[in-house]
Design a protein around this motif. Structure first.
Motif, PDB file in Angstrom:
ATOM      1  N   ASP B  32       0.842  -1.204   0.000  1.00 24.88           N
ATOM      2  CA  ASP B  32       0.000   0.000   0.000  1.00 24.88           C
ATOM      3  C   ASP B  32       0.872   1.248   0.000  1.00 24.88           C
ATOM      4  O   ASP B  32       0.597   2.219  -0.705  1.00 24.88           O
ATOM      5  CB  ASP B  32      -0.929   0.013   1.230  1.00 24.88           C
ATOM      6  CG  ASP B  32      -2.064  -0.995   1.091  1.00 24.88           C
ATOM      7  OD1 ASP B  32      -2.269  -1.510  -0.028  1.00 24.88           O
ATOM      8  OD2 ASP B  32      -2.741  -1.256   2.103  1.00 24.88           O
ATOM      9  N   ALA B  33       1.917   1.222   0.806  1.00 27.19           N
ATOM     10  CA  ALA B  33       2.816   2.373   0.884  1.00 27.19           C
ATOM     11  C   ALA B  33       3.539   2.560  -0.450  1.00 27.19           C
ATOM     12  O   ALA B  33       3.699   3.682  -0.941  1.00 27.19           O
ATOM     13  CB  ALA B  33       3.819   2.181   2.009  1.00 27.19           C
ATOM     14  N   ALA B  36       1.224   4.118  -2.974  1.00 27.35           N
ATOM     15  CA  ALA B  36       1.039   5.550  -2.718  1.00 27.35           C
ATOM     16  C   ALA B  36       2.232   6.342  -3.251  1.00 27.35           C
ATOM     17  O   ALA B  36       2.065   7.370  -3.902  1.00 27.35           O
ATOM     18  CB  ALA B  36       0.851   5.795  -1.231  1.00 27.35           C
ATOM     19  N   ARG B  37       3.442   5.833  -3.004  1.00 24.32           N
ATOM     20  CA  ARG B  37       4.630   6.535  -3.498  1.00 24.32           C
ATOM     21  C   ARG B  37       4.644   6.568  -5.023  1.00 24.32           C
ATOM     22  O   ARG B  37       4.950   7.590  -5.638  1.00 24.32           O
ATOM     23  CB  ARG B  37       5.910   5.882  -2.965  1.00 24.32           C
ATOM     24  CG  ARG B  37       6.087   6.012  -1.453  1.00 24.32           C
ATOM     25  CD  ARG B  37       7.522   5.710  -1.016  1.00 24.32           C
ATOM     26  NE  ARG B  37       7.920   4.337  -1.260  1.00 24.32           N
ATOM     27  CZ  ARG B  37       7.725   3.319  -0.395  1.00 24.32           C
ATOM     28  NH1 ARG B  37       7.152   3.554   0.780  1.00 24.32           N
ATOM     29  NH2 ARG B  37       8.116   2.100  -0.689  1.00 24.32           N
ATOM     30  N   ILE B  39       2.085   6.422  -7.089  1.00 23.50           N
ATOM     31  CA  ILE B  39       1.084   7.379  -7.582  1.00 23.50           C
ATOM     32  C   ILE B  39       1.632   8.803  -7.514  1.00 23.50           C
ATOM     33  O   ILE B  39       1.490   9.579  -8.459  1.00 23.50           O
ATOM     34  CB  ILE B  39      -0.233   7.264  -6.758  1.00 23.50           C
ATOM     35  CG1 ILE B  39      -0.945   5.951  -7.094  1.00 23.50           C
ATOM     36  CG2 ILE B  39      -1.148   8.467  -7.023  1.00 23.50           C
ATOM     37  CD1 ILE B  39      -2.079   5.607  -6.148  1.00 23.50           C
TER      38      ILE B  39
END
Lengths: 545, 62
Positions: B32-33, B36-37, B39
């Motif tokens: 998930d992290a 996010a990075r 994106i």
């Protein structure tokens, strides 16, 4: 007897009985309720313009506790115009640099004033009691010179009767109660404004479910004069974020974000606070400097504003009209801009030089400012306290990327620090007929720049000014008058235009004429001087049409 | 410039493979992290707010 709600740091206006307490109600042109930074700035500004201002405060001095500590460049410029700026600069701690940490890592640092050629720094830190005291000191100076300002301490407003074109106030004093009348009443009486309550006006907004612990500590420490902000601090008990910031007198502001479900009384226990502070101060190299707890407080906050800042003859300024989160130092700083915006308008209206409608523009312009502040502080709060698992993931992704990549740094939001509001597209704005820099566009506060031995803002004081840069203004023209309002010409020949002045006001233009309001916002600008155009813009800027 | 929703990636199978492989060995939290990075990196590269706004919409209406 007025209620005593707090202890005072400085006793500046002890109660004195006045003759009006034993007579029929006396009518005043302007009455200001609340002697905080906003009320005092307004009274000072009005008094310097020759409009009588009576300040009523329910205490006899400035409340104890640091409270607002970050005063922005625009506030200092306003204070400077009022004559109180130098004392603030001398006492305050100047800072321009902020540093952001995430856990153990330093993410990046930023400079809030990267360009030269400004008289004032981006920020000073100064305890609110000093800020208020310096304003009152200047009021005393102006009073001695004959400025019609009066401060009545321990005069608590307990009732308000609105007659449309004026109001009557019930006032409680140590000698009992009396009444006064006001043509204009300005409520600078804070977030819990009694005046707002007397008038039954609503104050809706968003409550943020979070508690912040402030611990102002006195210590000798060699931390740099920077704003240090931690996301997810590595030291124990600091909560979700923490802040360390220097004030005068070896006082340091420490802030811990504690979350929502807390036991206030327990968290305010000095031993418990000291455990937290020890963990923070010891996190650098294990040693904890000697310190004393100076002032502690737990606060929650809301973001909200009144729908309209003017209700007939009653106007609201500062926290009584709008409230924001403290991230970004947008509370007191925006309130001082309210006073800056209102004083000259009220002065013109009281003197009969401008129609009452000019005061509606106060509400329009300053509620625009409040919206900007609420938007900024809401966004900062959402970054500080992500409201969902996903927003937490994005927030931490931004912080991780910002350590290695410049692109992510502008996304880091530990509070967008107060910058002055630009009155874009507002009703008082005149034409923008100059191809020149955006920074000095119509509606913007004049950017500072060196001029002669001083700075351009020093020349833009008093009433309206007409800054003529290498412009063809006949030498015998010292001002342009429309109805009762005059714009004084400030001529600057080409060889006196400094590089910074040129960069900020001319760009590639050869010449410029700026019509500048008494609050130093640009009202209109042209390439060349033309009397008829200036007069028309003056009418617009004074709400005459 | 408007958002390009037509095929634009050469060797689509190869790209898809790298995308999935980039997550290999990561826990759900780490993935998930990472997403996010990713994106944020891609969004910055695009930069254009109108294109980004269209992309935000397009992803919703899949």
């Amino acid at each position: 007897m007025p209620d005593v709600r707090y202890e005072t740091a400085f006793k500046l206006y002890p109660y004195e009985k006045v003759a009006a307490q034993d007579t029929a109600p006396v009518r005043h042109p302007v009455v200001i309720v609340g002697g905080g930074p906003i009320g005092m700035a307004l009274a000072l500004d009005l008094g310097q313009r020759g409009t009588p201002a009576l300040v009523l405060d329910d205490h006899d001095g400035v409340g104890l506790g640091s409270r607002a500590i970050c005063f922005a460049k625009r506030t200092l410029e306003i204070a400077d115009r009022l004559g109180a700026g130098q004392a603030m600069l001398d006492k305050g701690v100047v800072w321009n640099v902020g540093r952001v940490f995430h856990g153990d890592s330093s993410v990046f640092d930023f400079n809030l004033l990267p360009e030269e050629g400004h008289a004032h720094p981006a920020f000073i830190n100064l305890q609110q009691p000093y800020f208020e005291k310096f304003l009152v000191d200047q009021i005393r100076v102006e009073q001695a010179k004959g400025a019609p300002i009066e401060i009545r301490g321990r005069n608590q407003v307990t009732g308000l009767h609105d007659h449309g074109d004026h109001v009557t106030l019930d006032i409680n004093t140590p000698d009992g109660s009396y009444q006064i009348e006001a043509d204009w009443l300005i409520a600078c009486d804070g977030a819990r404004s009694p005046v707002r309550d007397f008038m039954g006006l609503s104050f809706e907004g968003r409550v943020f479910e979070d508690n912040f612990l402030i611990a102002d500590v006195k210590m000798k420490a060699d931390f740099p004069t920077e704003r240090w902000f931690w996301f997810e601090p590595p030291f124990e008990g600091a909560g979700q974020s923490a802040l360390l910031h220097k004030q005068p007198d070896d006082i340091w502001r420490i802030d811990f974000q504690l979350g929502w479900d807390i036991d206030r009384a327990k968290e305010l226990d000095p031993d418990r606070i000291r455990t937290r502070v020890d963990a923070m101060l010891g996190s650098r190299d294990g040693t904890i400097p000697d310190y004393a707890l100076e002032w502690t407080s737990i606060y929650t906050f809301q973001c909200r504003r009144m729908e309209d800042f003017r209700h007939g003859s009653v106007l609201f300024a500062g926290d009584s009209a709008h409230q924001v989160s403290p991230f970004g130092a947008r509370g007191a700083n925006s309130g001082v801009q309210d006073a800056d915006n209102l004083a000259w308008k009220l002065d013109l209206v009281v003197k009969g030089h401008a129609p009452e409608a000019l005061l509606d523009s106060y509400s329009t312009e300053r509620s625009h400012g409040a919206d900007e502040n609420i938007l900024n502080s809401t966004r900062a709060t959402d970054f500080l306290t992500p409201k969902s698992e996903t927003s937490q993931i994005f927030r931490n992704a931004v912080l991780q990327l910002a350590q290695h990549h410049a692109f992510a740094r502008p996304l880091v939001n530990s509070g967008r620090l107060s910058v002055p509001c630009v009155y874009d597209e507002m009703p008082l704005n005149g034409p923008d007929k100059l191809h020149a820099p955006h920074v000095s566009r119509v509606g913007a506060p004049c950017p500072d720049a060196p001029l002669g031995d001083g700075y351009v803002l020093n020349a833009l004081v008093g009433g309206f000014t007409l800054l003529a840069l290498n412009a063809d203004v006949p030498t015998e023209v010292t001002g342009v008058t429309e109805a009762d309002v005059t714009a004084r010409v400030v001529p600057v020949p080409d060889d006196a235009i400094t590089d910074d002045l040129r960069a900020r006001y001319l760009g590639d233009a050869k010449s410029a004429v700026y019509l500048i309001r008494p609050d130093q916002h640009v009202a209109a600008r042209w390439a060349d001087f033309d009397t008829a155009s200036v007069r028309a813009a003056l009418r617009t800027a004074c709400g005459m049409e | 410039m408007s958002l390009n929703l037509n095929p634009n990636i050469p060797d689509p199978d190869g790209f898809y493979d790298s995308l999935v492989q980039a997550h290999e060995g990561l826990s759900k939290t780490q993935s998930d992290a990472y997403n996010a990075r990713l994106i944020l990196v891609l969004a910055n590269h695009i930069g254009d707010r109108a294109v980004l706004a269209d992309a935000l919409k397009a992803a919703h209406h899949a």
